[in-house]
Write a protein that holds these residues in place. Structure first.
Motif, PDB file in Angstrom:
ATOM      1  N   GLU A 299       2.674   4.606   3.113  1.00 58.81           N
ATOM      2  CA  GLU A 299       2.700   3.028   2.152  1.00 58.81           C
ATOM      3  C   GLU A 299       2.331   1.953   1.483  1.00 58.81           C
ATOM      4  O   GLU A 299       2.178   1.810   0.244  1.00 58.81           O
ATOM      5  CB  GLU A 299       3.557   1.580   3.339  1.00 58.81           C
ATOM      6  CG  GLU A 299       4.735   1.565   4.087  1.00 58.81           C
ATOM      7  CD  GLU A 299       5.219   1.510   5.359  1.00 58.81           C
ATOM      8  OE1 GLU A 299       5.306   0.133   5.140  1.00 58.81           O
ATOM      9  OE2 GLU A 299       5.310   1.815   6.386  1.00 58.81           O
ATOM     10  N   LEU A 300       0.774   2.233   2.037  1.00 54.28           N
ATOM     11  CA  LEU A 300      -0.785   1.757   1.400  1.00 54.28           C
ATOM     12  C   LEU A 300      -1.251   2.149   0.324  1.00 54.28           C
ATOM     13  O   LEU A 300      -1.276   1.822  -0.627  1.00 54.28           O
ATOM     14  CB  LEU A 300      -1.477   1.464   2.954  1.00 54.28           C
ATOM     15  CG  LEU A 300      -1.163   0.611   3.695  1.00 54.28           C
ATOM     16  CD1 LEU A 300      -1.949   0.826   5.054  1.00 54.28           C
ATOM     17  CD2 LEU A 300      -1.056  -0.576   3.221  1.00 54.28           C
ATOM     18  N   ILE A 301      -0.903   3.686   0.854  1.00 52.57           N
ATOM     19  CA  ILE A 301      -0.799   4.038  -0.664  1.00 52.57           C
ATOM     20  C   ILE A 301      -0.050   4.346  -2.135  1.00 52.57           C
ATOM     21  O   ILE A 301      -0.680   3.821  -2.605  1.00 52.57           O
ATOM     22  CB  ILE A 301      -1.058   6.184  -0.603  1.00 52.57           C
ATOM     23  CG1 ILE A 301      -2.192   6.863   1.072  1.00 52.57           C
ATOM     24  CG2 ILE A 301      -1.239   6.902  -1.776  1.00 52.57           C
ATOM     25  CD1 ILE A 301      -1.861   7.894   1.007  1.00 52.57           C
ATOM     26  N   ASP A 302       1.438   4.100  -1.605  1.00 50.96           N
ATOM     27  CA  ASP A 302       2.040   3.388  -2.486  1.00 50.96           C
ATOM     28  C   ASP A 302       1.893   2.098  -2.945  1.00 50.96           C
ATOM     29  O   ASP A 302       1.822   1.946  -4.285  1.00 50.96           O
ATOM     30  CB  ASP A 302       3.376   3.512  -2.112  1.00 50.96           C
ATOM     31  CG  ASP A 302       3.727   4.789  -1.432  1.00 50.96           C
ATOM     32  OD1 ASP A 302       3.310   6.002  -2.252  1.00 50.96           O
ATOM     33  OD2 ASP A 302       5.239   5.307  -0.892  1.00 50.96           O
ATOM     34  N   GLU A 303       1.123   1.372  -2.152  1.00 51.56           N
ATOM     35  CA  GLU A 303       0.584  -0.074  -2.705  1.00 51.56           C
ATOM     36  C   GLU A 303      -0.319  -0.045  -3.975  1.00 51.56           C
ATOM     37  O   GLU A 303      -0.732  -0.981  -4.588  1.00 51.56           O
ATOM     38  CB  GLU A 303       0.732  -1.108  -1.254  1.00 51.56           C
ATOM     39  CG  GLU A 303       0.465  -2.157  -1.523  1.00 51.56           C
ATOM     40  CD  GLU A 303       1.586  -2.914  -2.077  1.00 51.56           C
ATOM     41  OE1 GLU A 303       1.766  -4.100  -2.651  1.00 51.56           O
ATOM     42  OE2 GLU A 303       2.882  -2.579  -2.197  1.00 51.56           O
ATOM     43  N   VAL A 304      -1.043   0.976  -3.158  1.00 47.87           N
ATOM     44  CA  VAL A 304      -2.657   1.090  -3.944  1.00 47.87           C
ATOM     45  C   VAL A 304      -1.549   0.914  -5.525  1.00 47.87           C
ATOM     46  O   VAL A 304      -2.000   0.961  -6.737  1.00 47.87           O
ATOM     47  CB  VAL A 304      -3.581   2.067  -3.025  1.00 47.87           C
ATOM     48  CG1 VAL A 304      -4.243   2.395  -4.721  1.00 47.87           C
ATOM     49  CG2 VAL A 304      -4.213   1.055  -2.182  1.00 47.87           C
ATOM     50  N   ARG A 305      -1.239   2.484  -5.552  1.00 51.85           N
ATOM     51  CA  ARG A 305      -0.719   2.764  -6.887  1.00 51.85           C
ATOM     52  C   ARG A 305       0.108   1.885  -7.642  1.00 51.85           C
ATOM     53  O   ARG A 305      -0.141   1.847  -8.992  1.00 51.85           O
ATOM     54  CB  ARG A 305      -0.161   4.242  -6.827  1.00 51.85           C
ATOM     55  CG  ARG A 305      -0.965   5.632  -6.069  1.00 51.85           C
ATOM     56  CD  ARG A 305      -0.757   7.138  -5.780  1.00 51.85           C
ATOM     57  NE  ARG A 305      -0.773   6.950  -7.507  1.00 51.85           N
ATOM     58  CZ  ARG A 305      -0.630   8.418  -8.156  1.00 51.85           C
ATOM     59  NH1 ARG A 305       0.088   8.978  -7.199  1.00 51.85           N
ATOM     60  NH2 ARG A 305      -0.161   8.802  -8.997  1.00 51.85           N
ATOM     61  N   ARG A 306       1.038   1.076  -6.738  1.00 50.42           N
ATOM     62  CA  ARG A 306       2.201   0.241  -7.421  1.00 50.42           C
ATOM     63  C   ARG A 306       0.779  -0.841  -7.816  1.00 50.42           C
ATOM     64  O   ARG A 306       1.677  -1.434  -9.325  1.00 50.42           O
ATOM     65  CB  ARG A 306       2.974  -0.047  -6.316  1.00 50.42           C
ATOM     66  CG  ARG A 306       4.102  -1.516  -7.249  1.00 50.42           C
ATOM     67  CD  ARG A 306       4.573  -1.782  -5.690  1.00 50.42           C
ATOM     68  NE  ARG A 306       4.057  -3.067  -4.890  1.00 50.42           N
ATOM     69  CZ  ARG A 306       3.512  -4.115  -5.862  1.00 50.42           C
ATOM     70  NH1 ARG A 306       4.274  -4.476  -6.685  1.00 50.42           N
ATOM     71  NH2 ARG A 306       3.093  -5.171  -5.228  1.00 50.42           N
ATOM     72  N   LEU A 307      -0.637  -1.568  -7.609  1.00 45.80           N
ATOM     73  CA  LEU A 307      -0.723  -2.481  -7.986  1.00 45.80           C
ATOM     74  C   LEU A 307      -1.392  -1.954  -9.771  1.00 45.80           C
ATOM     75  O   LEU A 307      -2.597  -3.052 -10.185  1.00 45.80           O
ATOM     76  CB  LEU A 307      -1.735  -3.123  -7.087  1.00 45.80           C
ATOM     77  CG  LEU A 307      -0.534  -3.824  -5.988  1.00 45.80           C
ATOM     78  CD1 LEU A 307      -1.971  -3.798  -5.010  1.00 45.80           C
ATOM     79  CD2 LEU A 307      -0.247  -4.891  -6.790  1.00 45.80           C
TER      80      LEU A 307
END
Length: 344
Positions: free
Chosen positions: A87-95
């Motif tokens: 989830e945190l990896i995805d959040e970094v990329r989403r941002l």
């Protein structure tokens, strides 16, 4: 990473430096101190380990994105032990930021779906089986080599990072050959003397000063010969000429540091405390991203008084933001995207 994206990052760094605008471009983002290894020179598993929640991390990551961060590198302990790491990896990329991670590799097969979504992976490897297991634990070499072979088959962007001690000083050639075989780069890092991070026994694993200089000279010669050494000879030269390895950095209390640590890159601990860099953990009084806010905690780090250190990686980072031509060229060629084409 595409050339246009790299150009964009380079242009942003240059613009910030030329205009005197501070911006936390690179964030060393430690998620936890817990680890599934017991490396002889690392104190992480013994440190108090208060951790932030997933929602707190989401808010903090959003703040870093707002402030202009371009790369978040997840650290530990072992970051793959966080249940929410995907989830945190995805959040970094989403941002819109670049996602990276440093790992011992043990959980890469189980967490491969998350690992695939990283932009960059750093895998710790200290040498051949006997040397690596002596430093990181019996049976760990087979596990990390399995992870490296898997990442190579998956054609992921990764490189190797080796901690050089008096026990592994003879592993340079093996590590270079292994990096060549997999078509990746390798970073060689001499131990630091920070007891908070590395424990009271770290001095017993430090090579003698002349041995350190011999190691660094060998690495510099390999780099000059075109071997897959990640960092520049300029940064290794700072380590080579360091006068006293029992003193990891030079402090000038009351003076404002010229170092770009704290202004353009920083270290965040698992509880949200923000430091100029990892060398300040345990000595610098931080503010906290969750309690004080990311911007206030980051700006507080700019008040440190460290003027110099022998850490090659930190000197390389500093030189990137000092716009040193040779270091910027090396960063372009190797760091953002390790070369492909090696055998798995």
């Amino acid at each position: 990473m595409k050339a246009t994206a790299k150009l964009g990052i380079g242009a942003q760094i240059a613009a910030a430096r030329l205009t005197g605008t501070v911006r936390p471009f690179f964030v060393q983002y430690s998620l936890l101190n817990a680890c599934n290894a017991r490396c002889v020179y690392c104190n992480c598993p013994n440190r108090v380990d208060p951790q932030l929640s997933t929602d707190e991390h989401r808010r903090i990551l959003a703040e870093f994105a707002r402030l202009g961060t371009v790369r978040v590198k997840f650290l530990g302990g072992e970051p793959l032990m966080r249940p929410d790491i995907g989830e945190l990896i995805d959040e970094v990329r989403r941002l819109g930021m670049r996602s990276a991670m440093v790992t011992n590799g043990f959980l890469v097969p189980q967490k491969l779906d998350a690992v695939r979504r990283l932009d960059e992976l750093v895998i710790s490897l200290d040498g051949s089986e006997e040397a690596h297991d002596r430093q990181r634990g019996r049976g760990t070499w087979k596990r990390v080599m399995g992870a490296i072979e898997l990442c190579a088959r998956e054609r992921l962007d990764f490189f190797l990072s080796a901690v050089v001690t008096r026990e592994s000083a003879g592993e340079i050639d093996w590590l270079l050959a292994t990096a060549r075989r997999f078509g990746v780069m390798v970073n060689f890092q001499i131990l630091q003397s920070n007891e908070e991070m590395y424990g009271q026994g770290v001095a017993g694993w430090m090579p003698e000063a002349e041995e350190i200089r011999a190691i660094i000279s060998k690495v510099m010669a390999a780099k000059a010969a075109g071997e897959p050494v990640l960092f520049t000879t300029r940064s290794y030269r700072r380590t080579l000429h360091w006068p006293d390895f029992s003193q990891e950095r030079v402090e000038r209390p009351g003076e404002i540091s010229p170092c770009t640590a704290g202004r353009y890159f920083l270290q965040m601990e698992p509880n949200g405390d923000i430091y100029p860099c990892v060398l300040h953990v345990g000595t610098f009084k931080p503010k906290n991203a969750a309690r004080d806010g990311v911007e206030a905690a980051w700006r507080h780090t700019q008040r440190h008084s460290c003027f110099d250190c022998y850490n090659t990686w930190l000197n390389e980072n500093r030189a990137i933001f000092d716009l040193h031509p040779a270091v910027l060229t090396n960063f372009w060629r190797h760091y953002l995207r390790p070369p492909k084409g090696g055998q798995g």
